[in-house]
Write a protein that holds these residues in place. Structure first.
Motif, PDB file in Angstrom:
ATOM      1  N   MET A 106       0.852  -1.196   0.000  1.00  0.00           N
ATOM      2  CA  MET A 106       0.000   0.000   0.000  1.00  0.00           C
ATOM      3  C   MET A 106       0.884   1.242   0.000  1.00  0.00           C
ATOM      4  SD  MET A 106      -3.004   0.827   2.696  1.00  0.00           S
ATOM      5  CE  MET A 106      -4.034   2.257   2.478  1.00  0.00           C
ATOM      6  N   MET A 107       0.423   2.243  -0.716  1.00  0.00           N
ATOM      7  CA  MET A 107       1.267   3.416  -0.923  1.00  0.00           C
ATOM      8  C   MET A 107       1.475   4.229   0.352  1.00  0.00           C
ATOM      9  SD  MET A 107       2.848   4.352  -3.388  1.00  0.00           S
ATOM     10  CE  MET A 107       1.957   3.369  -4.556  1.00  0.00           C
ATOM     11  N   PHE A 108       0.475   4.181   1.220  1.00  0.00           N
ATOM     12  CA  PHE A 108       0.450   4.996   2.408  1.00  0.00           C
ATOM     13  C   PHE A 108       1.507   4.541   3.428  1.00  0.00           C
ATOM     14  CE2 PHE A 108      -1.358   5.844   6.421  1.00  0.00           C
ATOM     15  CZ  PHE A 108      -1.743   4.658   6.973  1.00  0.00           C
ATOM     16  N   GLU A 109       1.795   3.223   3.443  1.00  0.00           N
ATOM     17  CA  GLU A 109       2.837   2.743   4.344  1.00  0.00           C
ATOM     18  C   GLU A 109       4.231   3.119   3.845  1.00  0.00           C
ATOM     19  OE1 GLU A 109       2.091  -1.352   4.682  1.00  0.00           O
ATOM     20  OE2 GLU A 109       0.431  -1.090   6.091  1.00  0.00           O
ATOM     21  N   HIS A 110       4.390   3.208   2.538  1.00  0.00           N
ATOM     22  CA  HIS A 110       5.687   3.648   2.019  1.00  0.00           C
ATOM     23  C   HIS A 110       5.983   5.090   2.406  1.00  0.00           C
ATOM     24  CE1 HIS A 110       5.230   0.408  -1.334  1.00  0.00           C
ATOM     25  NE2 HIS A 110       5.422  -0.102  -0.140  1.00  0.00           N
ATOM     26  N   VAL A 111       4.939   5.907   2.405  1.00  0.00           N
ATOM     27  CA  VAL A 111       5.121   7.294   2.856  1.00  0.00           C
ATOM     28  C   VAL A 111       5.497   7.323   4.333  1.00  0.00           C
ATOM     29  CG1 VAL A 111       4.004   9.526   3.034  1.00  0.00           C
ATOM     30  CG2 VAL A 111       3.574   8.115   1.086  1.00  0.00           C
ATOM     31  N   LEU A 112       4.898   6.419   5.126  1.00  0.00           N
ATOM     32  CA  LEU A 112       5.269   6.354   6.545  1.00  0.00           C
ATOM     33  C   LEU A 112       6.709   5.898   6.722  1.00  0.00           C
ATOM     34  CD1 LEU A 112       2.181   4.928   8.408  1.00  0.00           C
ATOM     35  CD2 LEU A 112       2.824   7.240   7.986  1.00  0.00           C
ATOM     36  N   PHE A 113       7.170   4.956   5.874  1.00  0.00           N
ATOM     37  CA  PHE A 113       8.580   4.535   5.934  1.00  0.00           C
ATOM     38  C   PHE A 113       9.510   5.709   5.643  1.00  0.00           C
ATOM     39  CE2 PHE A 113       7.333  -0.014   4.729  1.00  0.00           C
ATOM     40  CZ  PHE A 113       7.157  -0.326   6.057  1.00  0.00           C
ATOM     41  N   LEU A 114       9.147   6.511   4.639  1.00  0.00           N
ATOM     42  CA  LEU A 114       9.975   7.689   4.327  1.00  0.00           C
ATOM     43  C   LEU A 114      10.014   8.660   5.492  1.00  0.00           C
ATOM     44  CD1 LEU A 114       9.059   8.539   0.679  1.00  0.00           C
ATOM     45  CD2 LEU A 114      11.210   7.781   1.577  1.00  0.00           C
ATOM     46  N   SER A 115       8.879   8.823   6.139  1.00  0.00           N
ATOM     47  CA  SER A 115       8.828   9.739   7.277  1.00  0.00           C
ATOM     48  C   SER A 115       9.693   9.243   8.426  1.00  0.00           C
ATOM     49  CB  SER A 115       7.383   9.904   7.704  1.00  0.00           C
ATOM     50  OG  SER A 115       7.334  10.412   8.992  1.00  0.00           O
ATOM     51  N   VAL A 116       9.687   7.923   8.654  1.00  0.00           N
ATOM     52  CA  VAL A 116      10.521   7.345   9.718  1.00  0.00           C
ATOM     53  C   VAL A 116      12.001   7.526   9.396  1.00  0.00           C
ATOM     54  CG1 VAL A 116      11.184   5.143  10.728  1.00  0.00           C
ATOM     55  CG2 VAL A 116       8.826   5.740  10.576  1.00  0.00           C
ATOM     56  N   CYS A 117      12.373   7.303   8.124  1.00  0.00           N
ATOM     57  CA  CYS A 117      13.775   7.489   7.717  1.00  0.00           C
ATOM     58  C   CYS A 117      14.209   8.932   7.936  1.00  0.00           C
ATOM     59  CB  CYS A 117      13.948   7.116   6.248  1.00  0.00           C
ATOM     60  SG  CYS A 117      13.809   5.386   5.898  1.00  0.00           S
ATOM     61  N   LEU A 118      13.359   9.869   7.564  1.00  0.00           N
ATOM     62  CA  LEU A 118      13.706  11.287   7.717  1.00  0.00           C
ATOM     63  C   LEU A 118      13.826  11.662   9.190  1.00  0.00           C
ATOM     64  CD1 LEU A 118      14.161  13.328   5.526  1.00  0.00           C
ATOM     65  CD2 LEU A 118      11.947  14.254   5.987  1.00  0.00           C
ATOM     66  N   PHE A 119      12.945  11.088  10.015  1.00  0.00           N
ATOM     67  CA  PHE A 119      12.987  11.368  11.459  1.00  0.00           C
ATOM     68  C   PHE A 119      14.270  10.856  12.087  1.00  0.00           C
ATOM     69  CE2 PHE A 119      12.056  10.160  15.843  1.00  0.00           C
ATOM     70  CZ  PHE A 119      11.577  11.355  16.322  1.00  0.00           C
ATOM     71  N   SER A 120      14.705   9.633  11.699  1.00  0.00           N
ATOM     72  CA  SER A 120      15.912   9.099  12.340  1.00  0.00           C
ATOM     73  C   SER A 120      17.158   9.819  11.835  1.00  0.00           C
ATOM     74  CB  SER A 120      16.015   7.598  12.102  1.00  0.00           C
ATOM     75  OG  SER A 120      15.972   7.342  10.741  1.00  0.00           O
ATOM     76  N   ILE A 121      17.159  10.232  10.557  1.00  0.00           N
ATOM     77  CA  ILE A 121      18.286  11.024  10.050  1.00  0.00           C
ATOM     78  C   ILE A 121      18.389  12.347  10.796  1.00  0.00           C
ATOM     79  CG2 ILE A 121      19.097  12.303   8.032  1.00  0.00           C
ATOM     80  CD1 ILE A 121      18.037  10.073   6.306  1.00  0.00           C
ATOM     81  N   GLY A 122      17.226  12.982  11.015  1.00  0.00           N
ATOM     82  CA  GLY A 122      17.228  14.252  11.732  1.00  0.00           C
ATOM     83  C   GLY A 122      17.651  14.100  13.175  1.00  0.00           C
ATOM     84  N   LEU A 123      17.253  12.995  13.806  1.00  0.00           N
ATOM     85  CA  LEU A 123      17.632  12.761  15.210  1.00  0.00           C
ATOM     86  C   LEU A 123      19.132  12.537  15.330  1.00  0.00           C
ATOM     87  CD1 LEU A 123      16.205  12.509  17.899  1.00  0.00           C
ATOM     88  CD2 LEU A 123      16.133  10.072  17.575  1.00  0.00           C
TER      89      LEU A 123
END
Lengths: 176, 101
Positions: B1-18
């Motif tokens: 599902m496309m919506f979970e891929h967007v959530l994966f991207l958000s998680v990646c961006l969050f951990s990079i920022g942290l």
């Protein structure tokens, strides 16, 4: 807007790869001016992300406020404070960086394993069932305006007071 | 599902920022990583608003509030950094011990 499946998939993959590479560039590039421009690229890609999910007003606000105001302010600050300290800012890999990268990858993988386990379809079904089926003749921007002037009127006024106070505070802190 | 891929991207961006927020030695770079974290939160809010709440759009309103608070935070943070730079001639995080003495 409802794009067909393969175009949406290609768009998400392309924007996501650019977004992750830009985020790594913000963290890992040694010169801060390059990382500021990389941050601008990431913000533009995020605002393009909002367009397929029917949020045109947030996309326009992201493009105006983040790219037009915050990123330009950061670039001005980097250029204003560009001393001789950045040129010899070599990147040492200390033990704290290793511990931090371990912790961040563990957070990443725990969240990534959590996301497919959650039953999103149940939540979608329960929220769709009790929504009032109304004719959506008004667009999203009009809906946001109606909510901001009725339900969220007090937070809207508070955010204007916060912006005024931060404006005065920034001026008095920077001019002395 | 496309919506979970967007959530994966958000998680990646969050951990990079942290990671960048903890390990950066430059104050301006720490502010940039904070913007990355706030943007990942915004991606989550807009996506959930599109999926779950497409009638009322409250996630969009919360993301607009987050954008306004982030703009105020960036202005205040950069004013503090320029003030520290004027006093100390440096923007390193580990050298800003003005409240120490």
């Amino acid at each position: 807007m409802d794009l067909p499946g393969p175009i949406h998939y290609i768009l998400v993959a392309l924007l996501g790869s650019v977004l992750i590479l830009g985020g790594l560039g913000v963290v890992l590039l040694t010169n801060p001016i390059y990382s500021a421009f990389s941050l601008g690229l990431v913000l533009v890609c995020i605002s393009l992300f909002y367009i397929p999910s029917n949020s045109f007003f947030v996309a326009a606000a992201q493009l105006l406020i983040y790219v037009g105001a915050v990123n330009v302010l950061i670039i001005f600050a980097v250029m204003f404070m560009n001393g001789s300290e950045y040129s010899n800012d070599s990147y040492f890999w200390t033990i704290g960086d290793g511990v931090t990268s371990l912790i961040c990858t563990s957070i990443l993988f725990s969240l990534i394993t959590t996301i497919p386990d959650t039953s999103w379809y149940g939540i979608i079904w329960t929220t769709r069932s009790n929504q009032i089926i109304e004719q959506d003749l008004i667009s999203n921007v009009q809906q946001i305006g109606i909510h901001l002037s009725t339900d969220f009127y007090l937070p809207f006024e508070l955010i204007s007071i916060i912006l005024l106070v931060s404006l005065i505070g920034a001026i008095t802190m920077a001019r002395q | 599902m496309m919506f979970e891929h967007v959530l994966f991207l958000s998680v990646c961006l969050f951990s990079i920022g942290l990671y960048g927020l903890i390990t950066s030695r430059n104050m301006v770079r720490a502010l940039m990583c904070l913007e990355l974290i706030l943007n990942s939160v915004n991606i989550n809010l807009v996506t959930f608003s599109d999926i779950f709440d497409s009638r009322q759009l409250k996630g969009n309103i919360f993301s607009i509030f987050i954008i306004a608070v982030a703009a105020a935070e960036a202005a205040i943070g950069l004013a503090i950094v320029s003030s520290i730079h004027r006093n100390r001639k440096s923007t390193r995080i580990n050298q800003s011990n003005l409240l120490n003495n």
